[in-house]
Design an enzyme around this catalytic site. Structure first.
Site, PDB file in Angstrom:
ATOM      1  N   ILE A  30       0.884  -1.172   0.000  1.00  0.00           N
ATOM      2  CA  ILE A  30       0.000   0.000   0.000  1.00  0.00           C
ATOM      3  C   ILE A  30       0.919   1.219   0.000  1.00  0.00           C
ATOM      4  O   ILE A  30       1.713   1.415   0.914  1.00  0.00           O
ATOM      5  CB  ILE A  30      -0.900  -0.003   1.265  1.00  0.00           C
ATOM      6  CG1 ILE A  30      -1.733  -1.291   1.347  1.00  0.00           C
ATOM      7  CG2 ILE A  30      -1.778   1.244   1.308  1.00  0.00           C
ATOM      8  CD1 ILE A  30      -2.703  -1.523   0.218  1.00  0.00           C
ATOM      9  N   LYS A  72      -0.354  -4.265  -5.951  1.00  0.00           N
ATOM     10  CA  LYS A  72      -1.359  -5.051  -6.678  1.00  0.00           C
ATOM     11  C   LYS A  72      -2.462  -4.190  -7.292  1.00  0.00           C
ATOM     12  O   LYS A  72      -3.154  -4.636  -8.200  1.00  0.00           O
ATOM     13  CB  LYS A  72      -1.985  -6.091  -5.749  1.00  0.00           C
ATOM     14  CG  LYS A  72      -1.093  -7.312  -5.509  1.00  0.00           C
ATOM     15  CD  LYS A  72      -1.857  -8.359  -4.730  1.00  0.00           C
ATOM     16  CE  LYS A  72      -1.076  -9.652  -4.586  1.00  0.00           C
ATOM     17  NZ  LYS A  72      -1.825 -10.612  -3.752  1.00  0.00           N
ATOM     18  N   GLY A  73      -2.669  -3.011  -6.785  1.00  0.00           N
ATOM     19  CA  GLY A  73      -3.741  -2.172  -7.346  1.00  0.00           C
ATOM     20  C   GLY A  73      -5.045  -2.414  -6.623  1.00  0.00           C
ATOM     21  O   GLY A  73      -5.420  -3.567  -6.395  1.00  0.00           O
ATOM     22  N   GLU A 132     -10.193  -0.965  -8.060  1.00  0.00           N
ATOM     23  CA  GLU A 132     -11.382  -1.712  -8.476  1.00  0.00           C
ATOM     24  C   GLU A 132     -11.623  -2.944  -7.613  1.00  0.00           C
ATOM     25  O   GLU A 132     -12.403  -3.812  -7.969  1.00  0.00           O
ATOM     26  CB  GLU A 132     -11.240  -2.113  -9.954  1.00  0.00           C
ATOM     27  CG  GLU A 132     -11.175  -0.893 -10.848  1.00  0.00           C
ATOM     28  CD  GLU A 132     -10.729  -1.224 -12.251  1.00  0.00           C
ATOM     29  OE1 GLU A 132     -11.608  -1.457 -13.084  1.00  0.00           O
ATOM     30  OE2 GLU A 132      -9.505  -1.257 -12.502  1.00  0.00           O
TER      31      GLU A 132
END
Ligand code: FES
Ligand code: FES
Lengths: 764, 204
Positions: free
Chosen positions: A649, A721-722, A725
């Site tokens: 993060i 990781k993103g 969404e």
């Protein structure tokens, strides 16, 4: 404690303020339609009032005669424009005004340009059209649509994932679930209106338009207008929300650019909210048939996911979320099939978590049904079938902490205090229900370039043509540079959203932080190497002759392995350099060799989760509490809680906000949002923000976000990781499951509205 | 609730906007626009019948020459060049255009510019000096990360300042209710509530 700034756990970055926070609270952040342009003319679109047919006559006389009107671009005026091809660049193959055929409701028929917005609006309203109208088939079940297998015909699916003999395993299973589910058409509706501003100067075109892909837009605009890439610049400094809607180019842009060229004057077209529903893409409605088989102890032995997605007559588009659902648990045998249904609608496109949001809903609802059929806690059923390998090819997950998410989330939510019996929990007039579901999103990464400059005064400039759509990408890219170059974030400026900067991928698929931060990291490391070299190569000074491989940079000071140090300003000063500037290209492993050249030509080549030796996904566990009024059936959502594991993060503040916003987006998708069509005319009837419901503040209760510590450097150098969404996936199922728990009524079609809960159950 | 002037059903959201803002602005019926157009056509260089309108925005006078159909929102953005105020719908449905007129919050897309002659208009740019100290509400929005894309933010902040001034910020539930005329598609709502609570605290 301020909940907006969670204390970072291991491998999590500080909750620093957004670098553009001040600009955003003072109104100084410039969005595309805010950019001042001299001598501007105003454009208003004229759109069709039928969904299918041919335009036999378009009467423009009244419009031309309207005082203030300068020009009207319509059929016959676009011969110099090239038709787009459908793909990542253009969401549709429908040419901008190339044919008089109407393929969907609200199709662009003309652009009126006038001295003022008011005159353009008046003139546009005076245009009348005659059509040779044909009956339109616009929904999944409408007669007259055309159904095809998706595999091999859509970009997102080469082959339907399968493993083992599903039919046999399913027939042999002692406990079975067989049900159908639906999700509706939804429209992104970012609060910023869509707009294009086209400015020509000496054959050079500058387009100001909100976009998730300045480079993608540039090449598509160049193609459609027959220009060299170097003749086009696209600028999109701040984007007022996007959610997928501003990823591909739409036909409007070329029309506005053409109008500006003809007129010899800049033209700005701000699309009305209603026209945004029909001239931009949307989330397609889907239908699903799920079959699950399990043994009595809750081991799933068979899973089948069949789905139908709506697309246009022109283009084969599908999101094919079976790629994720078939890999989510350790099922036994797996079968899947995706079909597309070609209808009289504009082509759909990505909307936040395009495959996962509509496809995880039926799976996670069916699992709840299975849990009840087994008499098992739905949470335990998921843990029972948790697996460190995906079942299709037997590949490992690069990291998977779903179990930990469930455990920590359940404790914080007090899940175990729930009485599992449906309709058993009540407070006064309110029926209470708890539901849970899994959130999952694949880790995508793409090639990206960045330029980083460290000046002698210790300030840093980061340049990369990514897009600030609200994710905080400017902040985290700046944070990455600040950390690597040992300066405070306040010393870093970040430039984005302009094709004059090094290219970055489309801001979609939650790849940006991973891709852009990896490029920034690489450029910073090159800057460091040159700085250390300069310190070591100096004839004198505290670091002269020191081993560069043991140098580090911290708080504006270069440190050698033996503790000797020199302020970085001195190192630069002594070297005589005004600044060190480095350009870096990051190409992820598994990307094609020409990924960077493609990126310069506007094509993002995403390395997707399932293409890697170890598949990679971010995971989460979501919990929802609903309260349903015993008599009115009003549905309230006092509590949402999500526990997520998404690799590194970068900034716990911006990450929490994205996950929180995502969960509310997911709630909205389950409870409020549906683009409704009149079945007779196939036209949208709720094309505004009054009737297309999105949540207001009063619809939102408490939202708790837990971010687990997870380290996975195999995904990309940044270890990210993103999560843009991730938060909205699974919320819909958790909510539907909570509604079942509160009322005993199983609802399989979204959105869930109070009328679905009226009558017919014994819960109250 | 019955029908608004334009004949469109009033949604819970527009009702909340209207109730919260105590606004007198009415939707612009299509007929009124056309009538205005007929009255003024043909009297100026390009025939749109420009009128001079004096607006006072953020303590500064603006002498503007406007098509009389120009909304206060379009006048502020396109003619006064103050683009902090945003357009999200133009129909009173999103709150992005919220400004203060004589100290009250209103939706700038729902009122003609010329109806605001002689009134004191305050936009987001007028809340604090450029480069100077922020208004406590602006600071609270930063402290609580009460935005993502930032597009709804000027409207949220103008509403929030008024919400506190109106005495509608005594509890989280009350803030949610009185801030519900401002949509945030990024859904920063819980953070917005926290920000309003922080900024309201000294007066509460
Ligand atoms: S622009 Fe005024 S309420 Fe939306
Ligand atoms: S911050 Fe994006 S709409 Fe509110």
């Amino acid at each position: 404690m301020n909940p907006a700034t969670p204390a970072p756990r291991e491998n999590q970055g500080a909750p620093l303020e957004r670098v553009d926070a001040r600009l955003k609270v003072t109104g100084e952040a410039r969005y595309a339609a805010d950019i001042a342009v001299a001598n501007l003319a105003y454009g208003v679109l004229v759109t069709s009032t039928v969904a299918r047919g041919a335009v036999s006559e378009l009467s423009l006389e009244a419009a031309r005669a309207t005082p203030g009107v300068l020009d009207i671009v319509s059929y016959d005026d676009v011969r110099e424009l090239r038709k787009p091809t459908f793909g990542m660049g253009s969401y549709t193959s429908l040419g901008p005004l190339h044919e008089r055929r109407i393929f969907h409701d609200g199709q662009i028929m003309a652009l009126v340009v006038a001295e003022t917005y008011q005159a353009a609006e008046e003139a546009a309203a005076s245009v009348t059209a005659r059509y040779a109208q044909e009956p339109a088939s616009a929904e999944l079940d409408s007669p007259g649509t055309e159904e095809l297998d998706a595999a091999g015909k859509v970009a997102m699916l080469k082959k339907d994932p399968a493993s083992g003999d599903f039919e046999q395993a399913y027939q042999a299973a002692p406990v079975r679930i067989d049900a159908e589910y639906r999700t509706p058409t939804q429209t992104h509706n970012p609060i910023e209106l869509f707009s294009t501003t086209a400015v020509w100067s000496d054959g050079q075109l500058t387009v100001y338009e909100p976009t998730q892909s300045v480079y993608g837009f540039r090449s598509e605009i160049a193609k459609q207008l027959n220009l060299d890439l170097a003749q086009v610049r696209v600028v999109s400094p701040y984007v007022g929300g996007s959610f997928g809607s501003k990823g591909p180019l739409t036909p409007r842009t070329a029309i506005v650019a053409l109008a500006a060229r003809r007129l010899g004057r800049p033209v700005r077209c701000v699309v009305s909210r209603a026209q945004g529903f029909t001239t931009q893409p949307y989330r397609a409605p889907t239908r699903h048939h799920i079959r699950l088989g399990a043994t009595r102890d809750g081991t799933i032995s068979a899973f089948s996911h069949e789905a139908w997605e709506l697309t246009s007559r022109l283009d084969n588009y599908a999101v094919a979320g079976t790629k994720t659902t078939t890999r989510l648990y350790g099922y036994g045998a797996v079968a899947s099939k995706v079909r597309i249904v070609r209808a009289d609608r504009q082509t759909p496109a990505f909307m936040r978590s395009p495959p996962e949001l509509p496809y995880v809903f039926p799976l996670e609802t069916a699992l709840d049904e299975l849990a009840y059929a087994l008499g098992m806690d739905p949470l335990d059923l998921r843990l029972k079938n948790d697996s460190q390998r995906e079942p299709i090819e037997g590949k490992p997950f690069s990291s998977r902490h779903l179990k930990e998410c469930y455990e920590e989330g359940a404790a914080a939510f007090r899940w175990r205090e729930r009485n599992p019996r449906p309709a058993s929990m009540r407070e006064g007039d309110w029926l209470i229900g708890f539901g849970c579901a899994t959130a999952v999103y694949p880790t995508n990464v793409a090639a990206a370039a960045a330029r980083v400059r460290l000046a002698a005064d210790g300030t840093v400039r980061v340049q990369s043509a990514s897009h600030e759509i609200g994710t905080g990408i400017r902040t985290v890219a700046g944070q990455m540079a600040a950390e690597r170059l040992g300066v405070p974030l306040a010393a870093v400026s970040v430039e984005m959203g302009d094709t004059n900067l090094p290219p970055a991928p489309t801001s979609g698929g939650s790849n940006s932080t991973a891709s852009v931060c990896s490029a920034v990291l690489k450029a910073c490391d090159q800057v460091r190497a040159r700085l250390f070299q300069a310190a070591s190569a100096a004839k004198s000074g505290p670091l002269a002759g020191r081993d560069v491989s043991r140098m580090t940079l911290r708080d504006g000071t270069v440190l050698a392995g033996d503790g000797a140090s020199q302020p970085l300003q001195q190192v630069l000063g002594a070297s005589g350099a005004g600044a060190i500037e480095e350009y870096a290209e990051f190409v992820p492993s598994g990307a094609p060799v020409d990924a960077m050249q493609k990126l310069y030509r506007g094509q993002t080549t995403m390395v997707r989760s399932e293409e890697r030796p170890a598949v990679s996904f971010a995971f989460g566990a979501e919990f929802v509490e609903v309260r349903i009024h015993a008599r009115t059936r009003e549905i309230r959502v006092p509590r949402l809680l999500g526990a997520f594991a998404a690799g590194r993060i970068m900034n716990t503040r911006t990450a929490r906000s994205q996950l929180m916003g995502g969960m509310i987006f997911g709630m909205s998708s389950a409870l409020l949002e549906s683009t409704e069509l009149d079945p007779r005319s196939a036209r949208i009837v709720n094309a505004d923000l009054q009737d297309y419901l999105v949540p207001v503040n009063a619809d939102t209760g408490t939202v708790e976000v837990i971010m687990l510590s997870e380290t996975d450097t195999s995904v990309n150098p940044a270890g990210v990781k993103g999560l843009g969404e991730l938060g909205d996936v699974g919320t819909n199922a958790a909510l539907a499951n909570a509604v079942f728990h509160a009322t005993g009524k199983r609802l399989r079609n979204l959105p869930i509205r109070l009328e679905d809960l009226l009558g017919g159950d014994s819960a109250a | 609730m019955t029908h608004s002037v334009a004949g469109a059903g009033m949604s819970r959201r527009t009702f909340i906007c209207a109730a919260a803002a105590s606004t007198t602005a009415l939707p612009l019926p299509a007929g009124a626009r056309a009538a205005a157009a007929r009255q003024t056509a043909g009297s100026s260089p390009h025939g749109a019948g420009l009128r001079s309108v004096d607006l006072r925005i953020n303590h500064q006078d603006y002498a503007l020459s406007l098509d009389p159909r120009t909304t206060l929102l379009d006048a502020i953005r396109d003619h006064a060049g103050l683009t902090g105020t945003k357009k999200g719908c133009g129909h009173g449905q999103c709150g992005a255009c919220t400004v203060h007129v004589d100290g009250q919050r209103i939706l700038a897309c729902m009122t003609f510019a010329l109806m605001n002659h002689g009134r004191e208009v305050t936009t987001i740019e007028g809340l604090s000096e450029p480069g100077g100290a922020l208004h406590p509400m602006q600071q609270a929005f930063i402290d609580h990360d009460a935005f993502q894309c930032g597009y709804c933010t000027p409207g949220q902040i103008m509403s929030a300042v008024a919400c506190v001034r109106e005495g509608h910020a005594h509890s989280a539930a009350q803030i949610r209710e009185y801030m519900s005329g401002n949509l945030c598609r990024c859904a920063a709502y819980p953070n917005i509530v926290a920000a309003v609570q922080q900024a309201a605290a000294p007066e509460a």
